[in-house]
Motif scaffolding. Structure first.
Motif, PDB file in Angstrom:
ATOM      1  N   GLY A 125       7.159 146.329  89.522  1.00 36.28           N
ATOM      2  CA  GLY A 125       6.847 146.202  88.111  1.00 36.28           C
ATOM      3  C   GLY A 125       7.672 145.167  87.393  1.00 36.28           C
ATOM      4  N   ALA A 126       8.530 144.413  88.111  1.00 32.24           N
ATOM      5  CA  ALA A 126       9.325 143.370  87.452  1.00 32.24           C
ATOM      6  C   ALA A 126       8.419 142.263  86.950  1.00 32.24           C
ATOM      7  CB  ALA A 126      10.352 142.805  88.432  1.00 32.24           C
ATOM      8  N   ALA A 127       8.781 141.663  85.822  1.00 39.08           N
ATOM      9  CA  ALA A 127       7.967 140.592  85.236  1.00 39.08           C
ATOM     10  C   ALA A 127       8.546 139.235  85.606  1.00 39.08           C
ATOM     11  CB  ALA A 127       7.920 140.742  83.711  1.00 39.08           C
ATOM     12  N   TYR A 128       7.678 138.281  85.922  1.00 35.74           N
ATOM     13  CA  TYR A 128       8.098 136.942  86.332  1.00 35.74           C
ATOM     14  C   TYR A 128       7.343 135.921  85.481  1.00 35.74           C
ATOM     15  CZ  TYR A 128       9.837 139.595  90.289  1.00 35.74           C
ATOM     16  OH  TYR A 128      10.469 140.515  91.071  1.00 35.74           O
ATOM     17  N   PRO A 129       7.919 135.481  84.370  1.00 35.00           N
ATOM     18  CA  PRO A 129       7.206 134.641  83.413  1.00 35.00           C
ATOM     19  C   PRO A 129       6.837 133.261  83.921  1.00 35.00           C
ATOM     20  CG  PRO A 129       9.540 134.749  82.876  1.00 35.00           C
ATOM     21  CD  PRO A 129       9.297 135.770  83.952  1.00 35.00           C
ATOM     22  N   PHE A 130       7.382 132.829  85.079  1.00 31.17           N
ATOM     23  CA  PHE A 130       7.108 131.479  85.548  1.00 31.17           C
ATOM     24  C   PHE A 130       5.831 131.379  86.377  1.00 31.17           C
ATOM     25  CE2 PHE A 130       8.462 132.995  89.580  1.00 31.17           C
ATOM     26  CZ  PHE A 130       9.548 133.815  89.330  1.00 31.17           C
ATOM     27  N   VAL A 131       5.134 132.486  86.609  1.00 30.61           N
ATOM     28  CA  VAL A 131       4.003 132.478  87.533  1.00 30.61           C
ATOM     29  C   VAL A 131       2.769 131.766  86.976  1.00 30.61           C
ATOM     30  CG1 VAL A 131       2.308 133.943  88.670  1.00 30.61           C
ATOM     31  CG2 VAL A 131       4.727 134.542  88.770  1.00 30.61           C
ATOM     32  N   GLY A 132       2.494 131.903  85.687  1.00 29.26           N
ATOM     33  CA  GLY A 132       1.204 131.528  85.129  1.00 29.26           C
ATOM     34  C   GLY A 132       0.827 130.083  84.947  1.00 29.26           C
ATOM     35  N   SER A 133       1.513 129.369  84.044  1.00 32.90           N
ATOM     36  CA  SER A 133       1.036 128.049  83.617  1.00 32.90           C
ATOM     37  C   SER A 133       1.037 127.016  84.732  1.00 32.90           C
ATOM     38  CB  SER A 133       1.885 127.547  82.442  1.00 32.90           C
ATOM     39  OG  SER A 133       3.251 127.462  82.820  1.00 32.90           O
ATOM     40  N   GLN A 134       2.078 127.008  85.590  1.00 33.61           N
ATOM     41  CA  GLN A 134       2.137 126.015  86.663  1.00 33.61           C
ATOM     42  C   GLN A 134       0.988 126.199  87.651  1.00 33.61           C
ATOM     43  OE1 GLN A 134       4.597 128.124  85.724  1.00 33.61           O
ATOM     44  NE2 GLN A 134       6.638 127.234  86.064  1.00 33.61           N
ATOM     45  N   LEU A 135       0.668 127.443  87.971  1.00 35.96           N
ATOM     46  CA  LEU A 135      -0.386 127.699  88.941  1.00 35.96           C
ATOM     47  C   LEU A 135      -1.765 127.422  88.365  1.00 35.96           C
ATOM     48  CD1 LEU A 135       0.959 130.864  90.767  1.00 35.96           C
ATOM     49  CD2 LEU A 135       1.193 128.459  91.384  1.00 35.96           C
ATOM     50  N   ARG A 136      -1.917 127.543  87.058  1.00 33.61           N
ATOM     51  CA  ARG A 136      -3.196 127.179  86.432  1.00 33.61           C
ATOM     52  C   ARG A 136      -3.418 125.671  86.568  1.00 33.61           C
ATOM     53  NH1 ARG A 136      -6.607 129.931  83.104  1.00 33.61           N
ATOM     54  NH2 ARG A 136      -5.136 131.680  83.058  1.00 33.61           N
ATOM     55  N   ASP A 137      -2.349 124.889  86.444  1.00 34.46           N
ATOM     56  CA  ASP A 137      -2.450 123.446  86.649  1.00 34.46           C
ATOM     57  C   ASP A 137      -2.816 123.136  88.099  1.00 34.46           C
ATOM     58  OD1 ASP A 137      -1.988 120.590  85.858  1.00 34.46           O
ATOM     59  OD2 ASP A 137      -0.391 120.756  87.362  1.00 34.46           O
ATOM     60  N   VAL A 138      -2.240 123.886  89.031  1.00 35.10           N
ATOM     61  CA  VAL A 138      -2.591 123.722  90.440  1.00 35.10           C
ATOM     62  C   VAL A 138      -4.080 123.965  90.646  1.00 35.10           C
ATOM     63  CG1 VAL A 138      -2.330 124.736  92.747  1.00 35.10           C
ATOM     64  CG2 VAL A 138      -0.309 124.256  91.372  1.00 35.10           C
ATOM     65  N   MET A 139      -4.605 125.005  90.027  1.00 37.18           N
ATOM     66  CA  MET A 139      -6.031 125.320  90.184  1.00 37.18           C
ATOM     67  C   MET A 139      -6.915 124.223  89.627  1.00 37.18           C
ATOM     68  SD  MET A 139      -6.612 127.761  92.048  1.00 37.18           S
ATOM     69  CE  MET A 139      -8.339 127.348  91.814  1.00 37.18           C
ATOM     70  N   ASN A 140      -6.519 123.620  88.512  1.00 40.58           N
ATOM     71  CA  ASN A 140      -7.305 122.512  87.969  1.00 40.58           C
ATOM     72  C   ASN A 140      -7.365 121.350  88.954  1.00 40.58           C
ATOM     73  OD1 ASN A 140      -8.049 123.643  85.479  1.00 40.58           O
ATOM     74  ND2 ASN A 140      -6.084 123.112  84.556  1.00 40.58           N
ATOM     75  N   ARG A 141      -6.246 121.071  89.602  1.00 40.08           N
ATOM     76  CA  ARG A 141      -6.213 120.002  90.611  1.00 40.08           C
ATOM     77  C   ARG A 141      -7.116 120.353  91.801  1.00 40.08           C
ATOM     78  NH1 ARG A 141      -1.716 116.447  91.221  1.00 40.08           N
ATOM     79  NH2 ARG A 141      -0.327 116.383  89.423  1.00 40.08           N
TER      80      ARG A 141
END
Length: 361
Positions: free
Chosen positions: A82-98
Motif C-alpha cells: 500500500g505504499a505510494a510512489y508518486p514518480f510512477v505516473g507522468s514519466q511512463l505516460r510519456d513512454v506510452m506516447n512514444r
C-alpha cells in the motif's frame, strides 16, 4: 565476429557498440549475463533489413524509466503493502506516447522484440515486451488513443507488484514451495494496491495489475473470476504475459520455441484465453522475426529473411549451413508458407527439448 547492431544494457544504455569485434573474453561475459542472441555481420545476410517496432531512442527511454521506477520500489526502505510512489505516473505516460507513435507506423505486421536483456533484467524487459505486444494488438483491434494509453500503461505496470516480493524468491532457480507460490501470487494484489493510490495512473491500469492472472474458466487468481467478470484489457495482458514468459529465458527453465508457445495459447482458448484474441495474436505477431537464426527439422541452419503479412508464423528462411554444420557456398531460400513440411526445430543455435506448456507467475 563483429556486431551488426548495438547491445543495450538493462538501463537502456549501449553495452556494446555496432562493429565491435567479439573476443573470447567478451563472448564469455555475454554468456555469463545470459544474453540470448546478437546480430552478427555476415556477407550472406548483408542484404537483410531488420526493422524494429520501436526506435532505439524509444527503447532507451522506456528501459530507463521502467528500471528507474521499479528499482526505486525494490530498494525503498519502506517496502510495505500500500505504499505510494508518486514518480510512477507522468514519466511512463510519456513512454506510452512514444511507444504508440512508433507502433502506429507498423500496423501491417508485428515483429517480435529481439530480447537481449539478461536474466537479471527479466522483470524490466518483460514489462516492456508485454507493453509493446499488447499495444500493437490494441492498435489492430481498433482501440482509441486514450484506450491504447490505458491498455499500454496497464501492460507496462502489470508486474509492478513483484517489487514487493523478496528478491531471493524472484530469482529462486528451483521449484517454489506451496507457501512461496502463494506469496508470489500476491504480486497481483500488491501491484493493485500500489497503482490505485497513484493520481497519474488510470484506475483501469491498476485493475489490470490485479486481474492479469485471472482466466476464463475460474482457474486463475487472485479471485478465480470467470468470463465477463474479467476486464477485456486484463484478458489481453494475461494472454501476452503468458506468451512472453514462455518464450523468454528464465533462471529456472529454458525458453519454449515461439510456435510451441502459440500452440499453448491455442490449447487454452475457451478455458484460459479468448479465441478471438489468440487468433489476432497469431495473425499479427511474427513469432520468427527477420534476422533470427533458426534450425530446421532437417538439421539445416538459416536466417529468417522475410515474413509474409498473411502468414507471419511461417517465414522465409535462407539456409546457410547443411545438416552437418558445413557452410553452403550457394545459400538457398525456403518459403515455409508454401513448403508446409518444413518446420523450425530450434532458434539461435539451440535445440531445445520438448517442454510442457507453461504460463507465467
Amino acid at each position: 565476429m563483429r556486431l551488426a547492431r548495438k547491445v543495450l544494457s538493462g538501463e537502456g544504455l549501449v553495452l556494446l557498440g555496432e562493429n565491435m569485434e567479439l573476443t573470447a573474453r567478451i563472448i564469455a561475459r555475454l554468456h555469463d549475463c545470459h544474453i540470448n542472441f546478437l546480430y552478427i555481420q555476415d556477407e550472406a545476410t548483408r542484404d537483410i533489413e531488420v526493422r524494429e517496432l520501436i526506435s532505439e531512442d524509444t527503447m532507451r527511454v522506456a528501459m530507463t524509466e521502467i528500471r528507474s521506477s521499479f528499482s526505486q520500489m525494490m530498494n525503498s526502505p519502506v517496502r510495505r503493502r500500500g505504499a505510494a510512489y508518486p514518480f510512477v505516473g507522468s514519466q511512463l505516460r510519456d513512454v506510452m506516447n512514444r511507444v504508440i507513435d512508433d507502433l502506429s507506423a507498423h500496423k501491417e505486421s508485428v515483429v517480435m522484440l529481439m530480447n537481449m536483456a539478461s536474466v537479471d533484467n527479466y522483470l524490466y524487459q518483460h514489462s516492456l515486451n508485454v507493453c509493446v505486444y499488447t499495444t500493437m494488438l490494441g492498435i489492430n483491434y481498433g482501440y482509441s488513443r486514450d484506450e491504447l494509453t490505458t491498455l499500454g500503461m496497464g501492460a507496462l505496470l502489470h508486474d509492478i507488484g513483484k517489487t514487493c516480493i523478496p528478491v531471493e524468491l524472484l530469482k529462486k532457480p528451483g521449484l517454489l514451495t506451496l507457501d512461496e507460490y502463494e506469496e508470489m501470487k500476491r504480486h497481483t494484489e500488491y501491484g493493485y494496491d500500489i497503482l490505485r493510490r497513484e493520481a497519474g495512473i488510470p484506475a483501469l491500469a491498476a485493475l489490470c495489475a490485479l486481474q492479469h492472472h485471472e482466466r476464463l474458466d475460474e482457474s486463475g487468481y487472485p479471485f478465480g473470476l470467470k468470463g465477463k467478470e474479467i476486464h477485456e484489457f486484463s484478458k489481453w495482458i494475461g494472454m501476452v504475459d503468458s506468451y512472453d514468459a514462455m518464450t523468454t529465458n528464465r533462471i529456472y527453465r529454458e525458453p519454449m520455441l515461439p510456435h510451441q508457445a502459440v500452440e499453448a495459447l491455442y490449447a487454452g482458448t475457451g478455458t484460459q484465453y479468448e479465441q478471438s484474441m489468440v487468433q489476432l495474436f497469431r495473425d499479427k505477431v511474427a513469432i520468427y522475426p527477420v534476422g533470427m537464426t533458426v534450425r530446421l527439422q532437417t538439421g539445416e541452419v538459416g536466417v529468417v529473411v522475410d515474413v509474409r503479412a498473411d502468414c507471419p508464423h511461417r517465414p522465409v528462411v535462407r539456409v546457410l549451413q547443411d545438416d552437418g554444420g558445413i557452410r553452403l557456398r550457394a545459400p538457398y531460400e525456403i518459403d515455409m508458407s508454401l513448403q508446409l513440411t518444413s518446420m523450425i526445430a530450434g532458434v539461435n543455435g539451440d535445440q531445445p527439448e520438448e517442454q510442457e506448456a507453461v504460463g507465467s507467475i
